[in-house]
Structure formats: structure tokens, C-alpha cells
Design a protein around this motif. Structure first.
Motif: not given
Length: 542
Positions: A216, A220, A235, A240-241, A244, A251, A253, A281, A288
Motif C-alpha cells: 500500500s 502511504s 494487508d 498496510l503496516r 505506514a 494503520t 490491520r 491509513m 483510524i
């Protein structure tokens, strides 16, 4: 401002070139940065550029400087018009793309028409459309939006426009959201950096020689440039993490079944041994939580049979949390800045009265081995067949998929049985320890130079477990004067040695540092609530 149709005949290189041209052509002239205002290519940090260039109006800067929660409050009261907010983010997203190559699609005409409809509804009824009334939201490329391609970085998907919106997009739009862009991803969304043969590489706007992460990474980069107040990514191993963490964002998950995945495009369709999830995100933890409440409040289980009928729940945390710290995963020691941030966070939590215990990383290696085996179980066939449709070559980052051997059904069943045993053992260890969360690095570094990302085990194991995870910006940044590799450092293996020896304190100086908080499965509410406590402890005085 509609995206031009891409002709799909010719070589994959020709198709990709036309797709890139079509994307740039979809940006109207008034949103193209004048040549004399463009920052030089040698300028690494372009995040200050919008405020200092003089190209944005004071009103545009004021709008794009607000968080999603702040914007929604003003939009619902009519203090801001959605059309003005949408145009400001369209322009800033266009600029972000020209500086970082973060977009894959635009739908500016649709966005402005939707925004006007939101304004008209509010003026006529005095009521907002929904909890996301008039808010521009960016989407990762794999979400289908009617009339737009969903390429996933494959030239074979160029010109193959979606006939309808994904379920999540329908849900968000019914809640009042406005869609205006989709963001770049790596080929098949199966890399930790965002680069593909169609659009190329997305850069980290905080330092354009470093990665924005993946898959992603378009999201970001866009959010970091404030070209989006809130974006949605996915994710499956950290997608995602990781981005980020590379850019200093927040973010969530979520566990499988919390947010809808229906009618999204997968890079490996049918792979369900480790399921992909999507999540928000943003630049703040508040955003969030706001998004998560909105999505669950729209009862997604009535739209997607994979969703669990689980409304957002209030959380009562113990006054003293019991948090297990995993200093390393037994395979790779975190680099000096991540190690420092983790140590300070642990000290701050102890000072705040919380109990800290050690988490033995004994299971982490088995977890990442299982994850990788599952993701490679088809021998890379799904990706290979999509590439072959256009004669497109494998990128070097996908070597593992190019060389993998396909498993038979019996072998796959054995693998899934091992996964279940692993999940059971991990949960038993967790419950026996009586912990509320695991605190650990999101990635073993803050970010890395483009093309040098290694090791996704800190995130990937939690995908195998399907745990709820938060990656959060600690507020700390790399300090080249103190974040130097200790002479007493001992490598845990070859990858550990490579990561720590490649760490460049001078290049990373000033960049944000993130950490990860993991809770058990379907504990999204709890992990966000605990995240607030961690941030509160970090903001306390020494």
C-alpha cells in the motif's frame, strides 16, 4: 478530466507507456506543477514543498492540513463545502503524484459531481448524507471503481475497466465519502516496496531515495503528502503496516471478516490459506478509530458474506496493562533507531504503571516459514499466467514466485494443518502469559533505501495468526548522532547482518520511527484503545 481509455494492443511496454500517459493526461493543466516551481530531483524531502512553493492557496492549505475527523465535523455543519474540499485534495493528490509517482487512477469528474451532490443534499435537507459526508477518501488500486482500471501493476489489466464498484467503495460512498484517486501498488501486491512495470516506483516523500513501503505504498506516499486525509489499503503480510511505518503514519490491520473484501481484485485469486484484509491509513489514531466505527456501523455483513456480524464494541481496559515486549524476532535485530524507540516506549509504559514482560520469539521463524510456503504454494502460477498474457517479464523482486515449486493438494492440506497447530500453540502461549498485547517493531528499520527492503517477519507472522495489529508513529525520529550501530552488536544471521550493516544513519536522519502493537484475533477495539494508552505514555514528560 475523465481518464482516457487505454488501447491494449501492442507490446507490454507500449501498453504500459500508454497507461502512464493516460494517467498524466487525466490531470488537468491547472493541477500540473509549473516547471519553474518543481523541486529539483535531488531534493529528497518534498513534504514541505506544498507549504513553501506558493502554488497552493491559503484556503487549499488550510483544508488539506486538517485530519479526516476535523474535516468531517466541518463538512457536516456546512462550514466547508465538499466541492471545495474535494478540489483541494484533487489538486494536492495531483501534485503528490508528480513528486512521488503515487497514483494509478483518477476520477476527478466523478469526485466533483459527487461532492456537489453532497452539498446540495445538505442545503436541501439540513442533514449530512452519512458519517463520512463529503469526505474525500483515497483507495488502493485493488478496489474496483466503475469505469477505472484495476491493474495491480500488470500491463495485462490495462484497459480492463471495472463494471461496478467494490463492496467497500459502495459502503463508504453510501456513508457520504467521495472517491477521487486510486493509488499505486507493486506487481500483484506481493512486494514490500511499491514498484511495477506499468507505473514504475513510488517514492517516499520524506526522503525520495527511500521506499514508501508496500504493497500500500501509493497510499502511504499520498497521505504523507497530505494529498488524502484518509486512505484504504490492504494487508496480507504487512502491506498496510509496512508502508505506514516507512512514512510515519497510523494503520490498523484488522482480523479477517471485520471489513468487507467483496469485489476487490487479487494478485493471486483463490489464495485463501492466508487471507488479505483491508484497513485504514491516516495521520492520526483518532482517524483510524473514526473510520473503523463508520465501516462497522454500516453493517458490512449485510453486503459481504465473509463479514462477521460484529458491531463496534465499547472497551474497558484494565488500569494496568500487561504488555509483552518482543525486542527482536529471533531472526533480525532491529536497527539502532527502532531499538531506541522500543526501549524508550517500554520505559515510559513502566513509568506509567503498566506491567512489561518479555516475549520469547521462539515461534516467529516457524510462523514466517509457514506464511511464505502458503503464499508460494501455487508455484507462482497465478502471477506467471497474468504476466504471460501480455508477454511481461517477472520483476527481480518476484524471484521467489518465479522459481517456486507448486504444492499438491495433500501437501497443501498438511501445510494448513501445521498452520492450525501453530495458531493454537501461539494462542495458548498468549493466554498462559496473561498478556493484553505484544509490543514490537513493525519492521526492523524505520525505512530503507529504494530497492533494498528485506524481512517481513515482524508483520507477516501476525497475518498467519490473523491478529488485530496497530502500527503507530512513536513521535521519535532518527538521530544520526546517537542512532549508530553498537560495536557490541551481534548478528542473528546473514539477513540480520545485511540489514544492520546497510543501515545508513546519515540518510535516515530525521525520519520517523514506528512500532507495532498486536492484540488477539478480532480485538480491533482493544488494540486501538491500547494504542491510545501507549501514545499517552509516550507524550508524558520524562
Amino acid at each position: 478530466m475523465a481518464t482516457p481509455v487505454v488501447a491494449t494492443s501492442g507490446s507490454w511496454e507500449q501498453v504500459a507507456a500508454r497507461k502512464r500517459d493516460a494517467l498524466m493526461s487525466s490531470i488537468p493543466q491547472e493541477w500540473r506543477i509549473p516547471a519553474d516551481l518543481l523541486p529539483p530531483e535531488t531534493q529528497d524531502d518534498v513534504t514541505p514543498w506544498p507549504d513553501t512553493s506558493g502554488w497552493f492557496t491559503a484556503g487549499e492549505l488550510a483544508i488539506t492540513g486538517l485530519t479526516a475527523s476535523e474535516l468531517v465535523a466541518k463538512l457536516a455543519l456546512g462550514e466547508f463545502k465538499s466541492e471545495d474540499v474535494t478540489k483541494a485534495f484533487c489538486k494536492r493528490a495531483a501534485a503528490a503524484h508528480q513528486l512521488t509517482n503515487c497514483l494509478s487512477e483518477t476520477c476527478f469528474d466523478r469526485a466533483i459531481a459527487t461532492a456537489r451532490a453532497r452539498d446540495e443534499h445538505l442545503a436541501r435537507t439540513g442533514k449530512p448524507v452519512g458519517p463520512l459526508h463529503g469526505l474525500p477518501i483515497s483507495l488502493k488500486d485493488h478496489f474496483n471503481i466503475k469505469g477505472l482500471d484495476t491493474t495491480l501493476g500488470f500491463s495485462s489489466h490495462a484497459g480492463d475497466a471495472a463494471e461496478s464498484d467494490s463492496t467497500l467503495a459502495e459502503l463508504l460512498e453510501s456513508a457520504g465519502a467521495v472517491f477521487y484517486v486510486k493509488t499505486n501498488v507493486p506487481t500483484a501486491m506481493m512486494m514490500a516496496e511499491t514498484v511495477n512495470n506499468v507505473f514504475g516506483r513510488t517514492l517516499n516523500p520524506r526522503h525520495r531515495q527511500t521506499t514508501s513501503g508496500g504493497s500500500s505504498g501509493g497510499e502511504s506516499a499520498l497521505i504523507t503528502m497530505r494529498g488524502s486525509p484518509l486512505g484504504v489499503g490492504s494487508d496480507i503480510g504487512g502491506s498496510l503496516r509496512i508502508p505506514a511505518a516507512c512514512t510515519g503514519l497510523f494503520t490498523l490491520r484488522p482480523s479477517t471478516g471485520r471489513f468487507p473484501v467483496r469485489h476487490t481484485r487479487s494478485g493471486m485469486p483463490g489464495q485463501e490459506a492466508v487471507q488479505s484484509v483491508n484497513g485504514p491509513m491516516a495521520r492520526s489514531l483518532t482517524d483510524i478509530e473514526f473510520y473503523s466505527k463508520c465501516v462497522t456501523g454500516e453493517r458490512p455483513w449485510l453486503r459481504d458474506p465473509r463479514c462477521i456480524p460484529l458491531p463496534w464494541r465499547p472497551v474497558e481496559l484494565p488500569t494496568k496493562l500487561k504488555i509483552a515486549v518482543m525486542w527482536h524476532d529471533g531472526m533480525v535485530q532491529p536497527t539502532p533507531p527502532v531499538k531506541r524507540a522500543l526501549r524508550i516506549t517500554v520505559d515510559k509504559l513502566r513509568d506509567a504503571g503498566h506491567e512489561i514482560v518479555e516475549w520469547d520469539p521462539v515461534d516467529q521463524k516457524e510462523g514466517i516459514v509457514l506464511l511464505v510456503q502458503m503464499l508460494l504454494a501455487d508455484g507462482g502460477t497465478a502471477i506467471r499466467k497474468e504476466l504471460e498474457r501480455a508477454g511481461e517479464p517477472f520483476r527481480p523482486e518476484l524471484l521467489d514466485y518465479q522459481t517456486a515449486t507448486e504444492l499438491g493438494t495433500y501437501e497443501m492440506w498438511r501445510l494448513q494443518s501445521e498452520r492450525t497447530v501453530f495458531q493454537n500453540r501461539y494462542l495458548d502461549r498468549w493466554n498462559n502469559a496473561g498478556i493484553d498485547a505484544i509490543l514490537c517493531p513493525t519492521i526492523p528499520f524505520n525505512t530503507v533505501k529504494n530497492g533494498s527492503f528485506k524481512h517481513v517477519a515482524y508483520t507477516g507472522v501476525f497475518n498467519l495468526l490473523d491478529y488485530s495489529c496497530l502500527s503507530f508513529a512513536t513521535g521519535f525520529t532518527v538521530d544520526k548522532n546517537i542512532d549508530r550501530l553498537d560495536s557490541a552488536y551481534e548478528a542473528l544471521g546473514g539477513v540480520c547482518r545485511a540489514i544492520n550493516e546497510e543501515y545508513d544513519a546519515d540518510m535516515m536522519d530525521g525520519l520517523p520511527i514506528s512500532l507495532q502493537l498486536a492484540a488477539r484475533r478480532l480485538e480491533e477495539e482493544k488494540v486501538l484503545a491500547m494504542g491510545k494508552i501507549v501514545l499517552g505514555a509516550l507524550s508524558s514528560n520524562p
